[in-house]
Design a protein around this motif. Structure first.
Motif, PDB file in Angstrom:
ATOM      1  N   UNK A 105       0.823  -1.216   0.000  1.00  0.00           N
ATOM      2  CA  UNK A 105       0.000   0.000   0.000  1.00  0.00           C
ATOM      3  C   UNK A 105       0.854   1.262   0.000  1.00  0.00           C
ATOM      4  N   UNK A 106       2.169   1.112   0.007  1.00  0.00           N
ATOM      5  CA  UNK A 106       3.060   2.260  -0.102  1.00  0.00           C
ATOM      6  C   UNK A 106       3.734   2.686   1.182  1.00  0.00           C
ATOM      7  N   UNK A 107       3.461   1.988   2.268  1.00  0.00           N
ATOM      8  CA  UNK A 107       4.085   2.327   3.543  1.00  0.00           C
ATOM      9  C   UNK A 107       5.430   1.610   3.667  1.00  0.00           C
ATOM     10  N   UNK A 108       6.275   2.113   4.571  1.00  0.00           N
ATOM     11  CA  UNK A 108       7.585   1.508   4.789  1.00  0.00           C
ATOM     12  C   UNK A 108       7.588   0.734   6.107  1.00  0.00           C
ATOM     13  N   UNK A 109       7.933  -0.543   6.046  1.00  0.00           N
ATOM     14  CA  UNK A 109       8.075  -1.353   7.257  1.00  0.00           C
ATOM     15  C   UNK A 109       9.524  -1.229   7.711  1.00  0.00           C
ATOM     16  N   UNK A 110       9.728  -0.644   8.889  1.00  0.00           N
ATOM     17  CA  UNK A 110      11.085  -0.362   9.351  1.00  0.00           C
ATOM     18  C   UNK A 110      11.673  -1.499  10.165  1.00  0.00           C
ATOM     19  N   UNK A 111      10.882  -2.089  11.055  1.00  0.00           N
ATOM     20  CA  UNK A 111      11.362  -3.166  11.914  1.00  0.00           C
ATOM     21  C   UNK A 111      10.242  -4.174  12.166  1.00  0.00           C
ATOM     22  N   UNK A 112      10.669  -5.410  12.409  1.00  0.00           N
ATOM     23  CA  UNK A 112       9.776  -6.464  12.889  1.00  0.00           C
ATOM     24  C   UNK A 112      10.385  -7.012  14.180  1.00  0.00           C
ATOM     25  N   UNK A 113       9.593  -7.010  15.251  1.00  0.00           N
ATOM     26  CA  UNK A 113      10.084  -7.519  16.530  1.00  0.00           C
ATOM     27  C   UNK A 113       9.464  -8.880  16.841  1.00  0.00           C
ATOM     28  N   UNK A 114      10.295  -9.773  17.379  1.00  0.00           N
ATOM     29  CA  UNK A 114       9.829 -11.025  17.976  1.00  0.00           C
ATOM     30  C   UNK A 114      10.865 -11.454  19.003  1.00  0.00           C
ATOM     31  N   UNK A 115      10.424 -12.121  20.045  1.00  0.00           N
ATOM     32  CA  UNK A 115      11.377 -12.622  21.041  1.00  0.00           C
ATOM     33  C   UNK A 115      12.367 -13.591  20.408  1.00  0.00           C
TER      34      UNK A 115
ATOM     35  N   UNK B  85      11.949 -15.878  14.000  1.00  0.00           N
ATOM     36  CA  UNK B  85      10.563 -15.618  13.622  1.00  0.00           C
ATOM     37  C   UNK B  85      10.410 -14.211  13.055  1.00  0.00           C
ATOM     38  N   UNK B  86      11.132 -13.261  13.627  1.00  0.00           N
ATOM     39  CA  UNK B  86      11.113 -11.900  13.076  1.00  0.00           C
ATOM     40  C   UNK B  86      11.681 -11.897  11.658  1.00  0.00           C
ATOM     41  N   UNK B  87      12.725 -12.666  11.451  1.00  0.00           N
ATOM     42  CA  UNK B  87      13.344 -12.732  10.124  1.00  0.00           C
ATOM     43  C   UNK B  87      12.408 -13.344   9.088  1.00  0.00           C
ATOM     44  N   UNK B  88      11.554 -14.287   9.508  1.00  0.00           N
ATOM     45  CA  UNK B  88      10.574 -14.872   8.582  1.00  0.00           C
ATOM     46  C   UNK B  88       9.664 -13.793   7.999  1.00  0.00           C
TER      47      UNK B  88
ATOM     48  N   UNK C  11      10.442 -10.378   7.975  1.00  0.00           N
ATOM     49  CA  UNK C  11      11.225  -9.390   7.224  1.00  0.00           C
ATOM     50  C   UNK C  11      11.545  -9.882   5.817  1.00  0.00           C
ATOM     51  N   UNK C  12      11.609 -11.194   5.644  1.00  0.00           N
ATOM     52  CA  UNK C  12      11.854 -11.745   4.307  1.00  0.00           C
ATOM     53  C   UNK C  12      10.680 -11.515   3.364  1.00  0.00           C
ATOM     54  N   UNK C  13       9.529 -11.170   3.919  1.00  0.00           N
ATOM     55  CA  UNK C  13       8.339 -10.916   3.103  1.00  0.00           C
ATOM     56  C   UNK C  13       8.218  -9.455   2.675  1.00  0.00           C
ATOM     57  N   UNK C  14       9.114  -8.598   3.185  1.00  0.00           N
ATOM     58  CA  UNK C  14       9.083  -7.182   2.844  1.00  0.00           C
ATOM     59  C   UNK C  14      10.457  -6.741   2.350  1.00  0.00           C
ATOM     60  N   UNK C  15      10.571  -5.475   1.983  1.00  0.00           N
ATOM     61  CA  UNK C  15      11.760  -5.014   1.260  1.00  0.00           C
ATOM     62  C   UNK C  15      12.986  -4.828   2.146  1.00  0.00           C
ATOM     63  N   UNK C  16      12.863  -4.024   3.211  1.00  0.00           N
ATOM     64  CA  UNK C  16      14.086  -3.671   3.932  1.00  0.00           C
ATOM     65  C   UNK C  16      13.903  -3.566   5.446  1.00  0.00           C
ATOM     66  N   UNK C  17      12.949  -4.267   6.015  1.00  0.00           N
ATOM     67  CA  UNK C  17      12.716  -4.184   7.452  1.00  0.00           C
ATOM     68  C   UNK C  17      13.838  -4.884   8.219  1.00  0.00           C
ATOM     69  N   UNK C  18      14.118  -4.355   9.399  1.00  0.00           N
ATOM     70  CA  UNK C  18      15.146  -4.934  10.267  1.00  0.00           C
ATOM     71  C   UNK C  18      14.495  -5.856  11.288  1.00  0.00           C
ATOM     72  N   UNK C  19      14.997  -7.089  11.439  1.00  0.00           N
ATOM     73  CA  UNK C  19      14.474  -7.955  12.503  1.00  0.00           C
ATOM     74  C   UNK C  19      15.058  -7.552  13.851  1.00  0.00           C
ATOM     75  N   UNK C  20      14.234  -7.619  14.901  1.00  0.00           N
ATOM     76  CA  UNK C  20      14.678  -7.241  16.235  1.00  0.00           C
ATOM     77  C   UNK C  20      14.171  -8.245  17.259  1.00  0.00           C
ATOM     78  N   UNK C  21      15.004  -8.495  18.284  1.00  0.00           N
ATOM     79  CA  UNK C  21      14.543  -9.313  19.404  1.00  0.00           C
ATOM     80  C   UNK C  21      14.646  -8.557  20.727  1.00  0.00           C
ATOM     81  N   UNK C  22      14.801  -7.225  20.630  1.00  0.00           N
ATOM     82  CA  UNK C  22      14.762  -6.389  21.832  1.00  0.00           C
ATOM     83  C   UNK C  22      13.734  -5.287  21.620  1.00  0.00           C
TER      84      UNK C  22
END
Length: 257
Positions: free
Chosen positions: A24-34, A38-41, A43-54
């Motif tokens: 829809x044109x928005x930017x996904x910056x980060x995905x968090x998961x403990x 799982x966060x990386x799973x 982020x692989x579906x979007x362009x440039x989001x950073x996976x985070x566990x904190x």
């Protein structure tokens, strides 16, 4: 208006929401998961989001933080996350109130609830999904409306107490309906029968219920008050007392309604 968005959670909702928001044109910056994997799973579906566990998002460029975790985890994550100034924190729960976010570090809070059943790997057309919104102030609500309308034309402002009623109704309409189908599968399998023969009936039942209204569409031995058949069915189900009791209770409720 396009937003920078971080998603806290890597479950079914995040799996669907992240790529849809990006499309829809928005930017996904980060995905968090403990669990970082799982966060990386996601982020692989979007362009440039950073996976985070904190939960330190103090340096994040995101404007909106979407809390897409199970209901029981919302208070802990909301209280622990460190957010930048002027950030908006929303959760996606159908039943948790807006107040649950009141002690977070967010400048503004809201609710961004997609009224749909999500499963990883099962494609959902989000432009057919209703989004139920709530916010503590009008400016935040307008931003959430713009975000929701970038995904779907079905956008509603619903207060927490009313959203809970919607969620309960959805449990009956979706979760309980699915459970009844599971019971039907087990009955057929127990008799060595092919469940495929029931599928046209299931499809027609849902279609007719939505077209005519559930009350008018009701058929079967209970609505006919065919007690002989009801007793026969109940005896058949005695191999599983719990299922037999479900049959009895629902049949009685149909008779009484």
């Amino acid at each position: 208006m396009k937003f920078k968005i971080a998603i806290l959670g890597a479950g079914n909702v995040a799996w669907h929401l992240a790529p849809a928001l990006e499309d829809a044109g928005h930017e996904i910056t980060e995905i968090y998961a403990r669990d970082l994997e799982k966060a990386q799973e996601i982020t692989e579906r979007v362009y440039s989001a950073e996976p985070k566990d904190d939960l330190d998002f103090s340096e994040s460029k995101a404007q909106i933080f979407i809390l897409a975790v199970k209901d029981s985890a919302i208070p802990e994550v909301a209280d622990s996350v460190i957010l930048p100034e002027n950030s908006i924190l929303v959760h996606t729960s159908g039943t948790m109130s807006l107040d649950i976010l009141g002690y977070s570090s967010a400048s503004y809070t809201g609710i961004f609830y997609p009224l749909q059943s999500f499963t990883k790997g099962k494609k959902i057309e989000l432009d057919e999904v209703p989004f139920l919104l709530e916010a503590e102030d009008e400016e935040t609500l307008q931003k959430l409306k713009k975000l929701a309308k970038s995904l779907s034309p079905l956008v509603y402002t619903v207060r927490s107490k009313d959203r809970k009623a919607v969620h309960i109704a959805a449990v009956f309409a979706s979760n309980f309906t699915n459970h009844m189908i599971r019971i039907a599968e087990e009955i057929m399998r127990r008799q060595g029968l092919d469940f495929e023969m029931l599928k046209p009936l299931i499809i027609e039942t849902i279609s007719k219920s939505l077209q005519l209204g559930a009350k008018k569409a009701q058929t079967g031995p209970a609505i006919r008050e065919d007690y002989e058949t009801l007793e026969d069915h109940h005896r058949f189900l005695n191999y599983n007392e719990q299922v037999a009791e479900i049959y009895r209770l629902i049949s009685q409720d149909i008779i009484d309604s």
